[in-house]
Design an enzyme around this catalytic site. Sequence first.
Site: not given
Ligand code: IPE
Ligand code: IPE
Ligand code: MG
Length: 247
Positions: A38, A132, A21
């Site tokens: 990303h 792995l 995240d």
């Molecule tokens: C959780 O991250 C899903 C992934 C890492 C793929 P999100 O950024 O979508 O989670 P929430 O919505 O903030 O909880």
């Molecule tokens: C995690 O990073 C990747 C996915 C959920 C695909 P985020 O895109 O949720 O990044 P933040 O949380 O908005 O910073």
């Molecule tokens: Mg996120």
Amino acid sequence: MDLKDQIDKKNLPQHIAVIMDGNGRWAQKKGNQRIFGHKNGVKAVRDTVEGAAELGINFLTLYAFSTENWNRPKQEVNALMSLLITSINSETDTLIKNNVRLLTIGNIDGLPKNVTAKLKGLINQTANNTGLTLVLALNYSARWEIVNAVKEIIAENRQNPIDVDSINNEFFERYLNTKDIPDPDLLIRTSGEYRISNFLIWQMAYSELYFTEVLWPDFRRNDLYEAIVDYQKRERRFGKISEQIKK
Ligand code: IPE
Ligand code: IPE
Ligand code: MG
């Protein structure tokens, strides 16, 4: 002493699961579009996978796209799907070189057709690798997985009603996407968020949870080592008392 040298090789978590995240915030902090985050997240994936493989970790599950993530702006969803394709193309050699076997959990058939085809190709290509096991959670959510399991149980047993007494944890787990994967010993979530976000809720019943402020694109194998060192300081009691564990 190096962090890596502090790791007890005899007490490695067999399965590490990661909620990757913070990509969007990482990019925005740098004045860039979310997708830039990303793209840089792929480097973190590469280093983490290599680090885990080198240590001798058996299973690494990465939460890459949740069923809820479809609700993001269309442009971001499309960019993530394209990134999946380009990452599979660019990382195939590294996976093979590192003897990594790829698996997925989640509703893979609900992804764009070209993504599904690419994934299935790479799963086949790496099926005999013995290092792995990398599990990508894609179009995954734990509630989807559990409801899906119930549907499968009913569909499969239409003709012969199940003996209610035969239903136990082991029975139910055979219908989960993770049926051949041990429960995670350690869950890591990056970016300073303290929640599970619909990830592996059945399987994480007894996982050790580790949260770090590091944003996913900055995560490297050293951060993985840090999490493992922390994990190894914990006492997993599974309901027992300390004296029983130490025996
Ligand atoms: C959780 O991250 C899903 C992934 C890492 C793929 P999100 O950024 O979508 O989670 P929430 O919505 O903030 O909880
Ligand atoms: C995690 O990073 C990747 C996915 C959920 C695909 P985020 O895109 O949720 O990044 P933040 O949380 O908005 O910073
Ligand atoms: Mg996120």
